[in-house]
Enzyme design. Structure first.
Site, mmCIF file in Angstrom:
data_model
loop_
_atom_site.group_PDB
_atom_site.id
_atom_site.type_symbol
_atom_site.label_atom_id
_atom_site.label_comp_id
_atom_site.label_asym_id
_atom_site.label_seq_id
_atom_site.Cartn_x
_atom_site.Cartn_y
_atom_site.Cartn_z
ATOM 1 C CG HIS A 1 -2.131 -0.783 1.115
ATOM 2 N ND1 HIS A 1 -2.119 -2.159 1.015
ATOM 3 C CD2 HIS A 1 -3.440 -0.413 1.042
ATOM 4 C CE1 HIS A 1 -3.369 -2.593 0.894
ATOM 5 N NE2 HIS A 1 -4.181 -1.556 0.906
HETATM 6 N N1 LIG Z 1 -12.523 -9.756 1.504
HETATM 7 C C1 LIG Z 1 -13.612 -8.963 1.300
HETATM 8 N N2 LIG Z 1 -14.772 -9.488 0.859
HETATM 9 C C2 LIG Z 1 -15.851 -8.709 0.624
HETATM 10 N N3 LIG Z 1 -15.859 -7.383 0.826
HETATM 11 C C3 LIG Z 1 -14.730 -6.814 1.285
HETATM 12 C C4 LIG Z 1 -13.555 -7.553 1.538
HETATM 13 N N4 LIG Z 1 -12.592 -6.694 1.956
HETATM 14 C C5 LIG Z 1 -13.161 -5.475 1.971
HETATM 15 N N5 LIG Z 1 -14.444 -5.530 1.565
HETATM 16 C C6 LIG Z 1 -15.388 -4.422 1.405
HETATM 17 O O1 LIG Z 1 -14.635 -3.297 0.990
HETATM 18 C C7 LIG Z 1 -14.919 -2.194 1.839
HETATM 19 C C8 LIG Z 1 -13.672 -1.329 2.018
HETATM 20 O O2 LIG Z 1 -13.288 -0.857 0.754
HETATM 21 P P1 LIG Z 1 -11.990 0.065 0.593
HETATM 22 O O3 LIG Z 1 -11.976 1.133 1.617
HETATM 23 O O4 LIG Z 1 -11.927 0.470 -0.818
HETATM 24 O O5 LIG Z 1 -10.815 -0.991 0.861
HETATM 25 P P2 LIG Z 1 -9.470 -0.904 1.729
HETATM 26 O O6 LIG Z 1 -9.727 -1.685 2.967
HETATM 27 O O7 LIG Z 1 -8.433 -1.537 0.858
HETATM 28 O O8 LIG Z 1 -9.177 0.532 2.002
HETATM 29 C C9 LIG Z 1 -15.378 -2.808 3.131
HETATM 30 O O9 LIG Z 1 -16.253 -1.908 3.797
HETATM 31 C C10 LIG Z 1 -16.092 -4.093 2.684
HETATM 32 O O10 LIG Z 1 -17.460 -3.873 2.400
HETATM 33 MG MG LIG Z 2 -7.338 1.448 1.557
#
Ligand SMILES: Nc1ncnc2c1ncn2[C@@H]1O[C@H](COP(=O)(O)OP(=O)(O)O)[C@@H](O)[C@H]1O
Ligand SMILES: [Mg+2]
Ligand SMILES: Nc1ncnc2c1ncn2[C@@H]1O[C@H](COP(=O)(O)OP(=O)(O)O)[C@@H](O)[C@H]1O
Ligand SMILES: [Mg+2]
Ligand SMILES: [Mg+2]
Ligand SMILES: [Mg+2]
Lengths: 203, 128, 128, 203
Positions: B10
């Site tokens: 990241h």
């Molecule tokens: N392994 C997963 N399976 C299904 N949905 C997921 C998973 N990981 C994250 N999410 C979804 O993605 C959302 C977060 O998205 P985002 O903020 O773009 O990701 P990051 O955690 O990489 O910052 C969470 O609120 C959830 O709904």
């Molecule tokens: Mg993120």
């Protein structure tokens, strides 16, 4: 359901406008139980889709959906990028140019399954799947667009008392309880935007 | 040709620093590329940049991809699926910590080990 | 006061990047310090700088130290032994990967968990 | 064995000069099966000791040894820094101002045990312990300084066919075979330097 080029364009514009309007809200939800980038990630993704709205809307529905998925995958940058991307890509693969209601419900279910496979996740883990799953069921039951939008909004609300088992929110353990999942909220917003447009048409 | 190593964090700084540590251990004996940050330069990952990194570190022996958290993994999976079919089978994501895994995987790769061996050695880290 | 997090990498870039990722997750709710590089600025670690980092992230609830490879661990052990006796018992080295462990430990610490709980949650990563 | 201030100074100077003369060799050994910094780490450590030679040599033997250990710990920066540092610190704690041969052998054994504990290691793993262990045995057997230097040099050579089980060289698995361990080599050099000075005195 005839989704012509003009309607495809309106759907894209409405999704992008909804994400834009709720960007700050999504950011705040993700700040509470994640890293705070879900608003900007969604906005980056749907802004990119909007930027290509002409080209996308000109294509037949399956290609347009695949193009949206591809654009989201290449621009969002978070865990949700490949999930939303996979959803649209698979929906595009599942549908033909003029899907009837049953075909659409089946395509939605298939796209949802692909998202679950990509995320190694299932409903009940406080993710966007907790919105996709009841919406998929409602589609199969021939619910109206307005009804589906309601189902999606309620499903997002229903993630509040859940404990996160996937994504960064899972790092918080029991402290993830009491907050709406950002991905569930964004999914309900996108579905709500689509339903609002379709409700205004034939349905 | 040795297995290549791709580092997907990241954070651009983590990616670059981990690559420095790899280079210190194995010099130029292993193809190496790294990427970190989303399309806007924030913390996150970018499928396009991951694809570029995989292609930059490409080796006929395959590439082992090291990732940190959730999004880095799913975005790397997407990137691998977008590779041309003949490359797809030879790009694997290690189930290993990004920094420690990159150093160990690179050390293993520098000895001419197969992709399966490189991945297995890195994956062992997670079960110690 | 929440448990503090200390990140000790061979690479200054890894240390800083991991700290960025921690801050993005937990904001200022957790005392945080990081260090990387040896006395000459090369890849390595410095007991003096580790001591400074531990003191900078000090919390009455204790600090959890995340390290990458061998030297970072032994140098952190030395640093902890040089702490004043009343602090020594409240500084622990996690048996966890540096980047992933720092984010998880910080997320746990931000909820007010004890040092033992923070360490246990980070250590679990190594056995998954 | 009377180790007065002048002798303490000569020991420090000889150790530092030896490390300086072999810095490149240690670097190359560490490049082969590690990260290539053992030469610069040792040099940084013993240069720092040399820089404080006056102050260190003026102190009684135990304090001088502890001071050397502390200086090495604070300056070397690699995995070997805490190991060499621990060795000198513990030797300083174990000895009194005028240790006889038996006391020195016992102190050496105790310092070696502390190194093993610090490194979570034991002889046979291709580390500096593979030099310290036979030297400890030779000390207990009343070997001459020249004999001990020979034991140390041979012990370092004997690490060539070993497979590394500790430190970075362990990452190379079977490929660590066929190279001398850099830490074993540096230990033999330090011991050789001390023995050369002592051989020239009473012994
Ligand atoms: N392994 C997963 N399976 C299904 N949905 C997921 C998973 N990981 C994250 N999410 C979804 O993605 C959302 C977060 O998205 P985002 O903020 O773009 O990701 P990051 O955690 O990489 O910052 C969470 O609120 C959830 O709904
Ligand atoms: Mg993120
Ligand atoms: N756990 C350990 N136990 C004993 N000796 C060790 C250990 N780890 C490393 N060493 C010794 O340290 C030497 C390497 O020192 P150095 O290059 O300073 O460390 P680094 O691996 O941190 O760069 C090795 O050759 C070995 O003799
Ligand atoms: Mg996020
Ligand atoms: Mg080294
Ligand atoms: Mg080193």
């Amino acid at each position: 359901m005839q989704i012509d080029s003009a309607l495809r364009r309106r759907l894209i514009e409405e999704m992008a406008a909804t994400v834009e309007a709720h960007c700050q809200e999504l950011t705040e939800l993700d700040q509470a139980i994640g890293d705070g980038d879900h608003g900007t990630g969604m906005k980056r993704g749907f802004d990119a889709v909007l930027a290509h709205a002409d080209k996308l809307a000109d294509q037949p529905l399956p290609a347009a959906l695949r193009g949206i998925g591809q654009t989201l995958v290449m621009s969002m940058g978070g865990a949700s990028g490949p999930l939303y991307g996979t959803f649209f890509l698979e929906l595009g693969k599942a549908l033909d140019e003029n899907p009837d209601r049953a075909a659409f419900a089946a395509g939605f279910a298939r796209a949802m399954a692909a998202v679950a496979a990509r995320g190694k996740s299932e409903p009940g883990q406080k993710t966007l799947l907790d919105v996709l799953a009841p919406v998929s069921a409602a589609l199969a039951e021939n619910e109206t667009p307005a009804g589906i939008a309601r189902v999606a909004a309620e499903a997002a609300e229903a993630t509040v008392p859940m404990q996160a088992l996937r994504g960064r929110a899972a790092f918080l353990g029991a402290r993830s309880v009491g907050h709406m999942d950002p991905g569930a909220r964004s999914a309900s917003l996108i579905i709500g935007a689509v339903c609002a447009v379709l409700e205004g048409t034939s349905g | 040709m040795n297995v290549g190593i791709v580092i997907v964090s990241h954070s651009p700084k983590v990616a670059e620093g981990a690559a420095d540590m790899v280079r210190q251990m194995v010099g130029d004996s292993v193809p190496l590329a790294y990427t970190g940050g989303d399309e806007a330069g924030g913390l996150g990952t970018s499928v396009a940049r991951i694809l570029d990194a995989i292609n930059a570190a490409w080796s006929e022996a395959g590439v082992a991809v090291l990732v940190d958290l959730g999004g880095a993994e799913t975005n790397s999976e997407m990137a691998i699926e977008m590779l041309p079919p003949e490359r797809r089978e030879r790009a694997v994501i290690c189930n290993a910590p990004i920094v420690e895994g990159a150093v160990i995987a690179a050390a293993e790769a520098s000895g001419g080990s197969s992709l399966a061996k490189v991945q297995a050695v890195a994956d062992e880290l997670s079960s110690q």
